[in-house]
Design a protein around this motif. Structure first.
Motif, PDB file in Angstrom:
ATOM      1  N   UNK A  89       0.857  -1.185   0.000  1.00  0.00           N
ATOM      2  CA  UNK A  89       0.000   0.000   0.000  1.00  0.00           C
ATOM      3  C   UNK A  89       0.892   1.233   0.000  1.00  0.00           C
ATOM      4  N   UNK A  90       1.627   1.394  -1.084  1.00  0.00           N
ATOM      5  CA  UNK A  90       2.605   2.458  -1.177  1.00  0.00           C
ATOM      6  C   UNK A  90       2.189   3.480  -2.234  1.00  0.00           C
ATOM      7  N   UNK A  91       2.817   4.665  -2.158  1.00  0.00           N
ATOM      8  CA  UNK A  91       2.601   5.717  -3.147  1.00  0.00           C
ATOM      9  C   UNK A  91       3.757   5.656  -4.147  1.00  0.00           C
ATOM     10  N   UNK A  92       3.460   5.299  -5.377  1.00  0.00           N
ATOM     11  CA  UNK A  92       4.515   4.990  -6.337  1.00  0.00           C
ATOM     12  C   UNK A  92       5.339   6.195  -6.759  1.00  0.00           C
ATOM     13  N   UNK A  93       4.819   7.405  -6.565  1.00  0.00           N
ATOM     14  CA  UNK A  93       5.576   8.601  -6.940  1.00  0.00           C
ATOM     15  C   UNK A  93       6.301   9.232  -5.751  1.00  0.00           C
ATOM     16  N   UNK A  94       6.265   8.554  -4.596  1.00  0.00           N
ATOM     17  CA  UNK A  94       7.025   9.009  -3.433  1.00  0.00           C
ATOM     18  C   UNK A  94       8.249   8.126  -3.243  1.00  0.00           C
ATOM     19  N   UNK A  95       9.247   8.655  -2.569  1.00  0.00           N
ATOM     20  CA  UNK A  95      10.477   7.912  -2.310  1.00  0.00           C
ATOM     21  C   UNK A  95      10.364   7.147  -0.992  1.00  0.00           C
ATOM     22  N   UNK A  96      11.235   6.139  -0.783  1.00  0.00           N
ATOM     23  CA  UNK A  96      11.264   5.483   0.524  1.00  0.00           C
ATOM     24  C   UNK A  96      11.510   6.459   1.665  1.00  0.00           C
ATOM     25  N   UNK A  97      12.390   7.421   1.460  1.00  0.00           N
ATOM     26  CA  UNK A  97      12.647   8.409   2.517  1.00  0.00           C
ATOM     27  C   UNK A  97      11.378   9.171   2.870  1.00  0.00           C
ATOM     28  N   UNK A  98      10.638   9.598   1.861  1.00  0.00           N
ATOM     29  CA  UNK A  98       9.404  10.342   2.106  1.00  0.00           C
ATOM     30  C   UNK A  98       8.371   9.482   2.824  1.00  0.00           C
ATOM     31  N   UNK A  99       8.258   8.219   2.427  1.00  0.00           N
ATOM     32  CA  UNK A  99       7.322   7.318   3.087  1.00  0.00           C
ATOM     33  C   UNK A  99       7.625   7.186   4.580  1.00  0.00           C
ATOM     34  N   UNK A 100       8.892   6.922   4.892  1.00  0.00           N
ATOM     35  CA  UNK A 100       9.256   6.677   6.288  1.00  0.00           C
ATOM     36  C   UNK A 100       9.144   7.967   7.095  1.00  0.00           C
ATOM     37  N   UNK A 101       9.539   9.085   6.510  1.00  0.00           N
ATOM     38  CA  UNK A 101       9.407  10.373   7.206  1.00  0.00           C
ATOM     39  C   UNK A 101       7.947  10.655   7.535  1.00  0.00           C
ATOM     40  N   UNK A 102       7.047  10.375   6.588  1.00  0.00           N
ATOM     41  CA  UNK A 102       5.628  10.585   6.829  1.00  0.00           C
ATOM     42  C   UNK A 102       5.140   9.708   7.975  1.00  0.00           C
ATOM     43  N   UNK A 103       5.602   8.449   8.005  1.00  0.00           N
ATOM     44  CA  UNK A 103       5.191   7.545   9.084  1.00  0.00           C
ATOM     45  C   UNK A 103       5.681   8.047  10.443  1.00  0.00           C
ATOM     46  N   UNK A 139      20.421   3.054   0.064  1.00  0.00           N
ATOM     47  CA  UNK A 139      20.878   3.408  -1.282  1.00  0.00           C
ATOM     48  C   UNK A 139      19.720   3.715  -2.225  1.00  0.00           C
ATOM     49  N   UNK A 140      18.514   3.309  -1.834  1.00  0.00           N
ATOM     50  CA  UNK A 140      17.336   3.529  -2.677  1.00  0.00           C
ATOM     51  C   UNK A 140      16.455   4.661  -2.142  1.00  0.00           C
ATOM     52  N   UNK A 141      16.934   5.356  -1.131  1.00  0.00           N
ATOM     53  CA  UNK A 141      16.063   6.263  -0.378  1.00  0.00           C
ATOM     54  C   UNK A 141      15.487   7.389  -1.212  1.00  0.00           C
ATOM     55  N   UNK A 142      16.162   7.782  -2.313  1.00  0.00           N
ATOM     56  CA  UNK A 142      15.681   8.913  -3.110  1.00  0.00           C
ATOM     57  C   UNK A 142      15.081   8.495  -4.451  1.00  0.00           C
ATOM     58  N   UNK A 143      14.926   7.201  -4.665  1.00  0.00           N
ATOM     59  CA  UNK A 143      14.256   6.723  -5.873  1.00  0.00           C
ATOM     60  C   UNK A 143      12.745   6.712  -5.657  1.00  0.00           C
ATOM     61  N   UNK A 144      11.996   6.838  -6.729  1.00  0.00           N
ATOM     62  CA  UNK A 144      10.553   6.670  -6.638  1.00  0.00           C
ATOM     63  C   UNK A 144      10.254   5.188  -6.384  1.00  0.00           C
ATOM     64  N   UNK A 145       9.207   4.925  -5.631  1.00  0.00           N
ATOM     65  CA  UNK A 145       8.842   3.544  -5.334  1.00  0.00           C
ATOM     66  C   UNK A 145       8.646   2.746  -6.621  1.00  0.00           C
TER      67      UNK A 145
END
Length: 254
Positions: A89-103, A139-145
């Motif tokens: 249940x992820x947002x494909x245009x957000x990065x892993x960093x953004x996801x975790x920061x939001x959480x 290493x993937x923190x700034x890639x889009x999901x």
């Protein structure tokens, strides 16, 4: 050691159909438990009951000695009972960093300050990096999901759960849909979870189950038919008949 998480006499009826039948189990700090069973056994219903997405017909659920049977799903998360989902249940245009920061910010009730603003919060950035390192995603923190492999997306789901600081983590088929070549990533991440975290994993990949679990619970037709060691479960006649079948036979022959 007293139970950290406890379910007692849990029942769920849909009309005349009993889907969860007098289920009782407990977990202590640091437990690694696998919940297995055939399709239709009631595993998903059980998870929905304990996480507050369904109301039980009877029975009670306790976390850290507190009765949470009547608490809603959000309250249970805040108290430390956190789940991952079978389907991402992820947002494909957000990065892993953004996801975790939001959480992290949601946990601290500061989610209104997420996009772009979290980078100026050193304590948030430190926690985000720590969680991404734990799950091997730095290493993937700034890639889009959408740009990362599905197995890494499943790891990001676990990272989001960890950002909520669980006491008990429920993993709903963390390897579902993950190619066999990527399963090792999931297993490596599970090995790195904090030793004081209680983890209950639902999974159909039996090799992963037997490498992860210190204890196995088998559910069949809504009823627990086994609760014991991984070694003993392959030798239990009821479990062989209800679920393991050829896997148990192959394990015995190996």
């Amino acid at each position: 050691m007293s139970a950290l998480f406890e379910v007692r006499g849990l029942n769920k009826n849909f009309g005349g159909l009993t889907v969860t039948n007098n289920v009782s189990l407990s977990m202590t700090t640091g437990d690694r438990v696998a919940l297995i069973g055939p399709n239709g056994a009631g595993k998903t219903t059980f998870v929905n009951l304990v996480t507050g997405h369904l109301k039980p017909t009877s029975g009670d659920i306790r976390l850290a000695g507190q009765d949470i049977t009547g608490a809603n799903a959000t309250s249970r998360v805040r108290m430390g009972l956190v789940r991952s989902f079978q389907v991402t249940r992820l947002f494909y245009d957000m990065t892993p960093e953004e996801h975790v920061a939001l959480a992290v910010l949601q946990r601290e009730k500061r989610s209104g300050r997420v996009m772009g603003h979290y980078a100026g919060m050193p304590e948030v950035m430190d926690e985000v990096r720590e969680i991404l390192e734990l799950l091997g995603l730095v290493e993937l923190s700034h890639l889009k999901v959408r740009e990362i492999a599905y197995g890494q997306q499943r790891l990001l789901e676990i990272a989001l759960a960890m950002a909520l600081r669980p006491k008990v983590l429920l993993l709903d088929e963390p390897a579902a849909g993950v190619p066999q070549s990527e399963t090792a990533r999931i297993e490596h991440a599970l090995d790195k979870l904090p030793s004081d975290l209680a983890v209950l994993m639902i999974e159909h990949d039996m090799d992963l189950v037997f490498r992860f679990a210190k204890r196995v619970i088998v559910l069949a037709a809504g009823t627990i038919i086994f609760d014991g060691s991984p070694k003993a479960v392959t030798q239990d006649a009821r479990v062989r008949e209800a679920y393991l079948g050829s896997y148990a036979n192959a394990s015995s022959a190996a």
